[in-house]
Design a protein around this motif. Sequence first.
Motif, short mmCIF file in Angstrom:
data_model
loop_
_atom_site.label_atom_id
_atom_site.label_comp_id
_atom_site.label_asym_id
_atom_site.label_seq_id
_atom_site.Cartn_x
_atom_site.Cartn_y
_atom_site.Cartn_z
N UNK A 98 57.98 9.45 52.88
CA UNK A 98 56.86 9.03 51.88
C UNK A 98 55.49 9.79 52.40
N UNK A 99 55.25 10.38 53.61
CA UNK A 99 53.98 10.88 54.11
C UNK A 99 54.19 12.27 54.10
N UNK A 100 55.19 12.89 53.28
CA UNK A 100 55.25 14.28 53.27
C UNK A 100 55.22 15.20 54.43
N UNK A 101 55.92 14.77 55.53
CA UNK A 101 55.59 15.58 56.79
C UNK A 101 57.13 16.00 57.34
N UNK A 102 57.32 17.38 57.04
CA UNK A 102 58.54 17.79 57.49
C UNK A 102 58.97 18.48 58.53
N UNK A 103 59.75 18.36 59.55
CA UNK A 103 59.83 19.18 60.60
C UNK A 103 60.23 20.84 60.42
N UNK A 104 61.09 21.11 59.36
CA UNK A 104 61.63 22.35 59.13
C UNK A 104 61.08 22.98 57.89
N UNK A 105 60.63 23.96 57.96
CA UNK A 105 59.98 24.70 56.70
C UNK A 105 60.69 24.86 55.35
N UNK A 106 62.11 24.68 55.75
CA UNK A 106 62.88 24.79 54.39
C UNK A 106 62.80 23.20 53.63
#
Length: 154
Positions: free
Chosen positions: A41-49
């Motif tokens: 929902x927040x578009x906050x990802x831990x991994x670049x892929x």
Amino acid sequence: RAAPSPKMMENTVFMSFTFYSTILILKMYVVAIITGQVRLRKKAFANPEDALRNGGLQYHREDPDVERCRRRAHRNDMENIFPFLFLGAIYSLLDPSPAVARIHFFIFCVGRIIHTIAYLLRLKAPTRSVAYSVAQLPCFSMALQILLATTPYW
């Protein structure tokens, strides 16, 4: 598949412990799922892929709401539920009163559920702190009883 030990299945305290432990593990899974949903929902990802798959590298970032779920609620669960799993399992072997043991397990379980709800919904203080403290009481009680039972063997 190994059959469960009949003796273990007859231990009502251990079965009660197993029930509440399973509820707590499922609660941890729910927090992990909520964390994933907040990430999306927040578009906050831990991994670049993952960021690339969901819009671009600009979404490879931290978000305070994701961290609230992941670092705070989930990590707090690990810091408290894992010791409970050890203490409760050993305590179950001490042949405590089934009613007293059930109260220990129930208080811890409800305290942890309220703690998580307070964290995720940002309930007013001191809700989370009280839930945390109440959940610690049965753990300290079990730890003390384990120490008292094992002191002759040290």
